[in-house]
Scaffold this motif. Structure first.
Motif, PDB file in Angstrom:
ATOM      1  N   ILE A   1      77.258  48.193-104.998  1.00 17.19           N
ATOM      2  CA  ILE A   1      76.646  48.602-103.746  1.00 17.19           C
ATOM      3  C   ILE A   1      77.863  48.491-102.534  1.00 17.19           C
ATOM      4  O   ILE A   1      77.677  49.741-101.662  1.00 17.19           O
ATOM      5  N   ALA A   2      78.519  47.605-102.221  1.00 14.26           N
ATOM      6  CA  ALA A   2      79.538  47.583-101.255  1.00 14.26           C
ATOM      7  C   ALA A   2      80.505  49.047-101.290  1.00 14.26           C
ATOM      8  O   ALA A   2      80.492  49.592-100.514  1.00 14.26           O
TER       9      ALA A   2
ATOM     10  N   ASP B   1      66.637  52.224-101.507  1.00 14.30           N
ATOM     11  CA  ASP B   1      66.892  51.766-100.110  1.00 14.30           C
ATOM     12  C   ASP B   1      67.230  50.378-100.158  1.00 14.30           C
ATOM     13  O   ASP B   1      67.989  49.608 -99.286  1.00 14.30           O
ATOM     14  N   MET B   2      66.431  49.343-100.895  1.00 15.47           N
ATOM     15  CA  MET B   2      66.560  48.017-100.654  1.00 15.47           C
ATOM     16  C   MET B   2      65.957  47.142-102.131  1.00 15.47           C
ATOM     17  O   MET B   2      65.041  47.868-102.578  1.00 15.47           O
ATOM     18  N   VAL B   3      66.694  46.260-102.393  1.00  8.06           N
ATOM     19  CA  VAL B   3      66.029  45.303-103.212  1.00  8.06           C
ATOM     20  C   VAL B   3      66.189  43.763-102.725  1.00  8.06           C
ATOM     21  O   VAL B   3      67.014  43.639-102.177  1.00  8.06           O
ATOM     22  N   ALA B   4      65.026  43.172-102.868  1.00  9.01           N
ATOM     23  CA  ALA B   4      65.053  41.431-102.361  1.00  9.01           C
ATOM     24  C   ALA B   4      64.575  40.951-103.721  1.00  9.01           C
ATOM     25  O   ALA B   4      63.514  41.173-104.344  1.00  9.01           O
ATOM     26  N   GLU B   5      65.274  39.668-103.803  1.00 13.23           N
ATOM     27  CA  GLU B   5      65.094  39.131-105.243  1.00 13.23           C
ATOM     28  C   GLU B   5      65.480  37.537-104.802  1.00 13.23           C
ATOM     29  O   GLU B   5      66.247  37.297-103.882  1.00 13.23           O
TER      30      GLU B   5
ATOM     31  N   GLN C   1      75.339  47.276 -98.553  1.00 13.87           N
ATOM     32  CA  GLN C   1      75.571  45.725 -98.074  1.00 13.87           C
ATOM     33  C   GLN C   1      74.794  44.915 -98.836  1.00 13.87           C
ATOM     34  O   GLN C   1      73.794  45.249 -99.188  1.00 13.87           O
ATOM     35  N   VAL C   2      75.203  43.709 -99.619  1.00  9.44           N
ATOM     36  CA  VAL C   2      74.356  42.515-100.074  1.00  9.44           C
ATOM     37  C   VAL C   2      74.511  41.370 -99.298  1.00  9.44           C
ATOM     38  O   VAL C   2      75.701  40.817 -98.990  1.00  9.44           O
ATOM     39  N   VAL C   3      73.508  40.666 -98.829  1.00  8.92           N
ATOM     40  CA  VAL C   3      73.637  39.295 -98.288  1.00  8.92           C
ATOM     41  C   VAL C   3      72.640  38.582 -98.825  1.00  8.92           C
ATOM     42  O   VAL C   3      71.644  38.909 -99.940  1.00  8.92           O
TER      43      VAL C   3
ATOM     44  N   ALA D   1      69.683  43.313-100.989  1.00  7.06           N
ATOM     45  CA  ALA D   1      70.804  44.591-101.092  1.00  7.06           C
ATOM     46  C   ALA D   1      70.074  45.615-100.243  1.00  7.06           C
ATOM     47  O   ALA D   1      68.985  45.885-100.602  1.00  7.06           O
ATOM     48  N   VAL D   2      70.904  46.310 -99.425  1.00  5.33           N
ATOM     49  CA  VAL D   2      70.504  47.563 -98.755  1.00  5.33           C
ATOM     50  C   VAL D   2      71.569  48.782 -98.875  1.00  5.33           C
ATOM     51  O   VAL D   2      72.771  48.373 -99.044  1.00  5.33           O
ATOM     52  N   GLY D   3      71.090  49.994 -98.642  1.00  5.06           N
ATOM     53  CA  GLY D   3      71.812  51.055 -98.621  1.00  5.06           C
ATOM     54  C   GLY D   3      72.376  51.231 -97.299  1.00  5.06           C
ATOM     55  O   GLY D   3      73.509  51.463 -96.876  1.00  5.06           O
ATOM     56  N   ASP D   4      71.260  51.226 -96.205  1.00  6.81           N
ATOM     57  CA  ASP D   4      71.642  51.430 -94.925  1.00  6.81           C
ATOM     58  C   ASP D   4      71.770  50.020 -94.216  1.00  6.81           C
ATOM     59  O   ASP D   4      70.612  49.233 -94.272  1.00  6.81           O
TER      60      ASP D   4
END
Length: 261
Positions: free
Chosen positions: A219-220, A200-204, A225-227, A242-245
């Motif tokens: 992902i988009a 569901d999510m990656v943070a780096e 969404q990636v921010v 990066a998130v799926g939801d």
């Protein structure tokens, strides 16, 4: 499939022909060292990027290239290919099939086509104008993120908490405590799993252009969404969420924003 999407797949397969004979072999690696400490590079990295660059030069001589191993060539061009021949070199030299080949096309400065390829598993995750799909041999399967409305239900990832500075480590610790499950050591393969609806999510942090440019289109195109950690578009400061939801962004950013650059 667009012309550039098809070419990105062609590049990934060319890289695979180079990297696979090196994987789980006894061929060695070099340590680039520097401020990053242990920073390995293999002959597979260098030969794969060289092979990709040759194909780009033959097919699109007016396009630019930015690559991890051989630097920049016409980075100001309208179309620029961004390359990481082996993302996850530590996994590669450890025999773990979590390394990937990352290929992106930037148009007018924005990544519009991305490939996350894992040759040993015969997987190419493609994202671009015609959507997102997993390609295995001649079979294509659509990719779609999964619904995950609450952070306490989320499966999240980062490659290694040691990549974070003190403030970032504190932010990650809070994020991990709020999530259901965290997995480490997956490198860019974790982003592929977000696109595939498995995570569901990656943070780096500290990601270079060749580390993140391919991830955003995949992902988009899969619906995610990636921010950056401030909530804006991803950029070369290298802090990526990066998130799926998309609903997870508003829950994660208050934890990450205090450490945003």
């Amino acid at each position: 499939m667009t012309e550039y999407e098809a070419f990105a797949i062609e590049l990934a397969r060319a890289a695979a022909r180079v990297t696979l004979p090196f994987f789980r072999s006894d061929l060695g690696y070099e340590d680039k060292g520097g401020a990053a400490g242990f920073d390995p590079v293999t002959e597979a990295d260098k030969q794969a990027e060289a092979a990709i660059r040759r194909l780009i030069a033959e097919r699109y001589p007016d396009h630019g290239v930015i690559g991890e191993e051989y630097g920049e060539d016409r980075p100001e061009a309208e179309q620029v290919w961004v390359l990481d021949p082996i993302d996850g070199t530590r996994a590669f030299i450890s025999g773990l099939p979590l390394w990937t080949t990352l290929i992106a096309l930037r148009q007018a400065g924005q990544p519009t086509v991305g490939v996350i390829a894992q040759p040993y598993l015969d997987e190419i995750f493609l994202g671009g104008p015609t959507g997102a799909r997993l390609i295995r041999g001649d079979t294509e399967t659509p990719l779609a993120v999964r619904a995950c409305p609450r952070l306490n239900q989320a499966v999240i990832s980062t490659t290694d908490p040691d990549i974070f500075d003190v403030a970032e480590r504190a932010a990650w610790t809070k994020l991990r405590a709020a999530a259901r499950l965290a997995r480490l050591g997956c490198d860019a393969y974790a982003y592929a799993m977000v696109a595939a609806g498995r995570m569901d999510m990656v943070a780096e942090t500290s990601l270079k252009p060749w580390d993140w440019s391919a991830l955003a289109p995949v992902i988009a195109a899969a619906g995610g969404q990636v921010v950056n950690w401030g909530g804006g578009a991803p950029d070369d400061r290298g802090q990526i969420l990066a998130v799926g939801d998309a609903g997870l962004i508003d829950q994660a950013l208050p934890l990450l924003r205090p450490a945003a650059l």
